[in-house]
Design an enzyme around this catalytic site. Structure first.
Site, PDB file in Angstrom:
ATOM      1  N   HIS A 142       5.779   0.124  -6.486  1.00 50.07           N
ATOM      2  CA  HIS A 142       5.251   1.191  -7.329  1.00 50.07           C
ATOM      3  C   HIS A 142       5.677   1.008  -8.977  1.00 50.07           C
ATOM      4  O   HIS A 142       4.987   1.255  -9.864  1.00 50.07           O
ATOM      5  CB  HIS A 142       5.878   2.585  -7.061  1.00 50.07           C
TER       6      HIS A 142
ATOM      7  N   HIS B 203       9.389  -1.222  -1.529  1.00 54.92           N
ATOM      8  CA  HIS B 203       8.376  -0.293  -1.690  1.00 54.92           C
ATOM      9  C   HIS B 203       8.410   0.240  -2.930  1.00 54.92           C
ATOM     10  O   HIS B 203       7.185   0.380  -3.747  1.00 54.92           O
ATOM     11  CB  HIS B 203       8.492   0.667  -0.590  1.00 54.92           C
ATOM     12  N   GLU B 204       9.276   0.941  -3.477  1.00 52.21           N
ATOM     13  CA  GLU B 204       9.418   1.539  -4.517  1.00 52.21           C
ATOM     14  C   GLU B 204       9.320   0.778  -5.911  1.00 52.21           C
ATOM     15  O   GLU B 204       8.668   1.089  -7.066  1.00 52.21           O
ATOM     16  CB  GLU B 204      10.858   2.314  -4.751  1.00 52.21           C
TER      17      GLU B 204
ATOM     18  N   GLU C 222      -0.218   3.298  -3.779  1.00 51.66           N
ATOM     19  CA  GLU C 222       0.510   3.120  -2.612  1.00 51.66           C
ATOM     20  C   GLU C 222      -0.124   1.677  -2.158  1.00 51.66           C
ATOM     21  O   GLU C 222       0.807   0.989  -1.483  1.00 51.66           O
ATOM     22  CB  GLU C 222       0.128   4.005  -1.397  1.00 51.66           C
TER      23      GLU C 222
HETATM   24 ZN    ZN Z   1       5.425   5.072  -2.218  1.00 54.82          ZN
END
Ligand code: ZN
Length: 513
Positions: free
Chosen positions: A282, A278-279, A308
């Site tokens: 980003h 997830h990170e 996101e």
């Molecule tokens: Zn996030």
């Protein structure tokens, strides 16, 4: 039409006005990067006793940043350039830079410096208080900080101004132009499909084995695994770094040259592994900005919804697919041979998609995730509009979890205290579901335009995905607005149907509905 070649992303430095603007924005961007560095330090390693002095340092820095962003000379320059850059001799980067800077200038000039400094001082203390309250399941000790955040956020919303709903002013911070009524329109069909899929899955009685995801996984091995996965998806460690924090996050201390992320570790392996993906999403977005955008406010993502979309795309659409794990599962088996030698890749990938109402948002499956967001959205909206009190939050929180997910938190730590966001403000959470919506739409286009997508992923390739996203999205930073980018990448405006179809198809297959 968007510029398509990387080398065409540049500012018109032969123009003295653009140059003056750049010089001024480079300085304020440097100050903001140092503020991000101080924040990174606070969240990853600052001594416990330092929060008092840090809150003053942060307030001083924030005051300087505010002074720069409200300089009358900057305002004059932006007013002049607003029209000038529309001429054909200027670039899209020039226009994006002026638009983005003007937006920040306009917002900054609406807030008095004293308020900005006070809010920053309070933010640092609030974060520290929250960490302890969460660790000790002690909502009461954090309540007064939260009440203060509510007061500040209401004041900020009134100073920014809004048309229909006070909450609109806060949504707009993270997603330009987003309003409460648009969010409600997007969320309604997503809520319906989530509730309906959840009911069907529960009625099917089908159980997926997830027992092997829990165990005593050494933190050292978990960190190594997270690093290897990040390297496989293309995160560049020479411009990045990984640390641990109570709540995973990504921050840029000068995108695209210094982009860092955190994860947290537990005896549930996906917690660190999926947080890394997830990170990582980003971070890939931030690291992908054209190098010419460095030290300007258009380096990095264009909005939090778009941000996101990338974290959720890498985490879920790619990171929870069997094809991805066919290419990467060896890393997991190598890190924890005892736990996974006997587990097939199919069973592993299925376990990562197991649907079950749970208390913690960041660990939620894709079907129930948006319900966690809708709960926060409803609470924030009511708080900001003065319809509910902070004291009533634990009870309200638990009631909503009962109503939407059929479960109730066993503690405030696993309930109302779980997320870091309210230590700094309101309006962010909608970005996650908006991100799921954008992400599903972008993923649809991505798959359509690349032949043998699953086969390539299963062969361990991921660079072709990163390259596709870089060319169409990452490289542009914040030059273009989210709606322009959605049109450019997918050929249509934001449309929740892609997320609805994605969820329905994926989980109907998995649970044989
Ligand atoms: Zn996030």
């Amino acid at each position: 039409m968007l510029v398509t070649e990387q080398n065409s992303i540049h500012f018109t430095q032969s123009d003295e006005r653009i140059n003056e603007l750049l010089r001024s924005l480079q300085e304020v961007t440097d100050l903001e990067a140092l503020q991000a560095l101080a924040d990174w330090d606070q969240q990853t390693g600052m001594p416990d006793g330092a929060s008092g002095v840090r809150s003053n340092q942060a307030a001083t820095l924030q005051g300087l940043i505010h002074e720069r962003w409200t300089s009358p000379r900057l305002g004059e320059l932006l007013n002049k350039l607003e029209e000038v850059v529309q001429r054909a001799s200027f670039t899209d980067a020039d226009r994006g830079l002026v638009r983005q800077a003007h937006r920040i200038y306009n917002r900054s000039t609406k807030l008095p410096r004293k308020l900005v400094e006070e809010m920053e001082r309070a933010r640092v203390i609030s974060h520290d208080t929250w960490v302890h309250a969460r660790a000790n399941n002690d909502f009461a000790s954090y309540a007064s900080c939260l009440e203060q955040t509510v007061r500040f956020q209401r004041e900020v919303a009134d100073l920014y101004g809004y048309q229909e709903n006070r909450y609109d002013a806060l949504l707009d911070i993270y997603e330009p132009g987003l309003t409460t009524s648009t969010v409600e329109q997007f969320f309604a069909p997503i809520r319906d499909v989530s509730v309906s899929l959840l009911q069907q899955i529960q009625a099917s009685g089908k159980k997926i084995n997830t027992s092997f995801l829990q165990g005593s996984f050494s933190e050292v091995q978990q960190k190594l695994l997270a690093e290897k996965l990040l390297t496989r998806i293309g995160y560049d460690f020479s411009r990045g770094k990984i640390a641990r924090s109570p709540h995973p996050f990504t921050t840029s201390i000068g995108a695209p040259q210094d982009v860092r992320l955190t994860v947290r570790y537990s005896d549930i392996l996906p917690m660190s592994m999926m947080a890394a993906l997830h990170e990582g999403g980003h971070a890939l977005y931030e690291q992908g900005s054209a190098p010419t955008l460095l030290r300007t406010p258009v380096a990095g993502g264009t909005s939090m919804g778009m941000h996101e979309s990338q974290s959720r795309l890498w985490e879920n659409a790619i990171g929870r697919s069997e094809a991805f794990w066919r290419g990467q599962y060896g890393l997991v088996q190598e890190a924890f041979p005892q736990s996974f030698q006997q587990v097939s890749v199919t069973d592993f990938a299925r376990a990562l998609n197991h649907v079950e109402p749970s208390l913690i948002r960041v660990e939620a499956d894709e079907v129930t995730y948006n319900l966690h967001i809708i709960i926060r959205f409803e609470i924030e909206k009511a708080l900001v509009n003065g319809e509910i009190t902070v004291a009533s939050l634990p009870r309200l929180w638990n009631e909503k979890y009962h109503a939407y997910l059929g479960i109730e938190p066993d503690s405030d730590t696993n309930g109302v205290l779980q997320d870091v966001h309210w230590t700094f403000g309101f309006g962010y959470f909608a970005s996650y579901t908006l991100g799921n919506l954008y992400g599903a739409q972008i993923y649809h286009s991505l798959r359509k335009s690349i032949a043998h997508f699953d086969q390539r992923l299963a062969a361990g390739e991921t660079a072709f995905i990163l390259e596709w996203l870089r060319e169409r999205l990452y490289t542009f930073g914040a030059i273009y607005q989210p709606d322009e980018l959605m049109q450019h990448i997918t050929g249509e405006a934001a449309n929740p149907q892609h997320l609805i179809q994605y969820l329905t198809k994926k989980f109907s297959q998995l649970y044989e509905l």
